[in-house]
Motif scaffolding. Structure first.
Motif, PDB file in Angstrom:
ATOM      1  N   ALA A 109       0.854  -1.348   0.057  1.00  0.00           N
ATOM      2  CA  ALA A 109       0.107   0.079   0.203  1.00  0.00           C
ATOM      3  C   ALA A 109       0.773   1.211   0.122  1.00  0.00           C
ATOM      4  CB  ALA A 109      -0.791   0.097   1.174  1.00  0.00           C
ATOM      5  N   SER A 110       2.117   1.179   0.731  1.00  0.00           N
ATOM      6  CA  SER A 110       3.051   2.223   0.627  1.00  0.00           C
ATOM      7  C   SER A 110       4.351   1.818   0.838  1.00  0.00           C
ATOM      8  CB  SER A 110       2.541   3.171   1.762  1.00  0.00           C
ATOM      9  OG  SER A 110       3.313   4.415   1.765  1.00  0.00           O
ATOM     10  N   LYS A 111       5.123   2.521   0.057  1.00  0.00           N
ATOM     11  CA  LYS A 111       6.604   2.392   0.167  1.00  0.00           C
ATOM     12  C   LYS A 111       7.539   3.491   0.354  1.00  0.00           C
ATOM     13  CE  LYS A 111       9.409   1.728  -3.512  1.00  0.00           C
ATOM     14  NZ  LYS A 111      10.378   2.679  -3.199  1.00  0.00           N
ATOM     15  N   GLY A 112       8.679   3.495   1.150  1.00  0.00           N
ATOM     16  CA  GLY A 112       9.198   4.621   1.576  1.00  0.00           C
ATOM     17  C   GLY A 112       9.882   5.374   0.107  1.00  0.00           C
ATOM     18  N   THR A 113       9.780   6.642   0.220  1.00  0.00           N
ATOM     19  CA  THR A 113      10.142   7.541  -1.245  1.00  0.00           C
ATOM     20  C   THR A 113      11.599   7.308  -1.243  1.00  0.00           C
ATOM     21  OG1 THR A 113      10.322   9.484   0.049  1.00  0.00           O
ATOM     22  CG2 THR A 113       8.185   8.860  -1.179  1.00  0.00           C
ATOM     23  N   GLU A 114      12.299   7.180  -0.318  1.00  0.00           N
ATOM     24  CA  GLU A 114      13.941   6.911  -0.185  1.00  0.00           C
ATOM     25  C   GLU A 114      14.538   5.738  -0.428  1.00  0.00           C
ATOM     26  OE1 GLU A 114      15.298   8.695   3.260  1.00  0.00           O
ATOM     27  OE2 GLU A 114      14.339  10.793   2.866  1.00  0.00           O
ATOM     28  N   ASP A 115      13.416   4.561  -0.713  1.00  0.00           N
ATOM     29  CA  ASP A 115      14.022   3.257  -0.700  1.00  0.00           C
ATOM     30  C   ASP A 115      13.783   2.804  -2.264  1.00  0.00           C
ATOM     31  OD1 ASP A 115      14.014   2.752   2.086  1.00  0.00           O
ATOM     32  OD2 ASP A 115      11.878   2.176   2.063  1.00  0.00           O
ATOM     33  N   PRO A 116      14.645   1.984  -2.816  1.00  0.00           N
ATOM     34  CA  PRO A 116      14.705   1.653  -4.033  1.00  0.00           C
ATOM     35  C   PRO A 116      13.647   0.812  -4.320  1.00  0.00           C
ATOM     36  CG  PRO A 116      16.363   0.125  -2.898  1.00  0.00           C
ATOM     37  CD  PRO A 116      15.856   1.391  -1.914  1.00  0.00           C
ATOM     38  N   GLY A 117      13.332   0.744  -5.893  1.00  0.00           N
ATOM     39  CA  GLY A 117      12.118  -0.209  -6.213  1.00  0.00           C
ATOM     40  C   GLY A 117      11.115   0.376  -6.352  1.00  0.00           C
ATOM     41  N   GLN A 118      10.168  -0.261  -7.081  1.00  0.00           N
ATOM     42  CA  GLN A 118       8.744   0.300  -7.377  1.00  0.00           C
ATOM     43  C   GLN A 118       7.904   0.183  -6.352  1.00  0.00           C
ATOM     44  OE1 GLN A 118       9.069   1.932 -10.573  1.00  0.00           O
ATOM     45  NE2 GLN A 118       7.102   1.181 -10.656  1.00  0.00           N
ATOM     46  N   GLY A 119       7.062   1.305  -6.114  1.00  0.00           N
ATOM     47  CA  GLY A 119       5.865   1.506  -5.112  1.00  0.00           C
ATOM     48  C   GLY A 119       4.761   0.830  -5.616  1.00  0.00           C
ATOM     49  N   PRO A 120       3.710   0.802  -5.230  1.00  0.00           N
ATOM     50  CA  PRO A 120       2.310   0.193  -5.595  1.00  0.00           C
ATOM     51  C   PRO A 120       1.709   0.897  -6.841  1.00  0.00           C
ATOM     52  CG  PRO A 120       1.895   1.619  -3.599  1.00  0.00           C
ATOM     53  CD  PRO A 120       3.356   1.473  -3.751  1.00  0.00           C
TER      54      PRO A 120
END
Length: 267
Positions: free
Chosen positions: A73-84
């Motif tokens: 549902a949500s992923k850190g904006t500073e983390d690598p990889g695709q968000g939802p």
């Protein structure tokens, strides 16, 4: 669809939330099983409300991730990889209902119109079906006789119950309650808590930020104590209120119970 009882419905992993240079959530991790009631307590400024807003995607997170029903549902904006993806976000947004301290009802609409608006506009529910569902929800929260009233004609407790019905109208998988009784006069608190207790008895998955310790003792499956953006302790209510493990939890509960005792004496 509410998820299988006993399986995680809401999961937060290593969630970091900052406002500018201030970290308000610091590596927060927790999970809530389907059908569970998790109550979050702690002093003002500890990150409780921000955590709910992040789960509801009203705030972006900088690190970590949040899953609803196993879906990102949500992923850190500073983390690598695709968000939802957008399709998942649209579906997940409807899966989470949130009720705030302020009622946020549309003042120009009747109670019935407030409850039917989102199902009709967002879900495309036919008007007659939306109205029938809304009337049933208003009956559940004890407001069927107020269906044609405008919010200004309701008490604070009635407005908050209407706000709960409005959130339920979207058929969420999980309900978030953010200090929903704190703006109410003391004599109105009980009627809102009664509705929340009934939702818990009916198996609704709930995350509740509150200072109502009686509700936490009676209804919660687990209680989380937060302080300075950290999850300090998580325990069943009979443990956390009787024998908290952490000194910070103990000090908070002692201050809170002392203040409650002073309030009762003042009355």
């Amino acid at each position: 669809m509410s998820g299988a009882p006993g399986s995680p419905l809401v999961v937060a992993e290593g969630v970091v939330k900052r406002f500018g240079t201030e970290t308000v959530l610091d590596q927060v991790g927790l999970s809530v099983d389907a059908g569970q009631v998790l109550v979050v307590i702690g002093p003002s400024g500890s990150g409780k409300s921000t955590l709910l807003r992040c789960i509801a995607r009203l705030e972006e997170i900088q690190r970590g991730r949040i899953l609803i029903g196993g879906v990102l549902a949500s992923k850190g904006t500073e983390d690598p990889g695709q968000g939802p993806d957008r399709a998942s976000l649209r579906a997940l947004r409807d899966d989470v209902g949130m009720v705030f301290q302020s009622f946020n009802l549309f003042p120009h609409l009747t109670v019935l119109e407030n409850v039917t608006l989102a199902p009709r506009r967002v879900r495309g529910t036919p008007p007659a079906e939306a109205q029938a569902q809304a009337i049933e929800l208003l009956r559940r929260v004890g407001l069927e006789d107020k269906r044609d009233s405008h919010p200004a004609r309701l008490s604070g407790g009635q407005q908050q119950r209407a706000a709960i019905a409005r959130a339920l109208a979207m058929k969420p998988r999980v309900m978030l309650f953010d200090e929903v009784t704190s703006a109410l006069d003391p004599e109105l608190v009980g009627e809102v808590l009664k509705v929340m207790r009934e939702l818990a008895e009916q198996g609704m998955t709930m995350l509740v930020v509150t200072h109502e310790m009686g509700f936490a003792r009676d209804v919660a499956d687990h209680v989380v104590f937060m302080d300075k953006g950290l999850v300090v302790e998580r325990s069943p209510p009979d443990v956390i209120f009787r024998e908290p493990r952490e000194a910070r939890t103990r000090a908070f509960l002692e201050r809170l119970l002392e203040r409650e005792g002073g309030t009762r004496r003042a009355r």
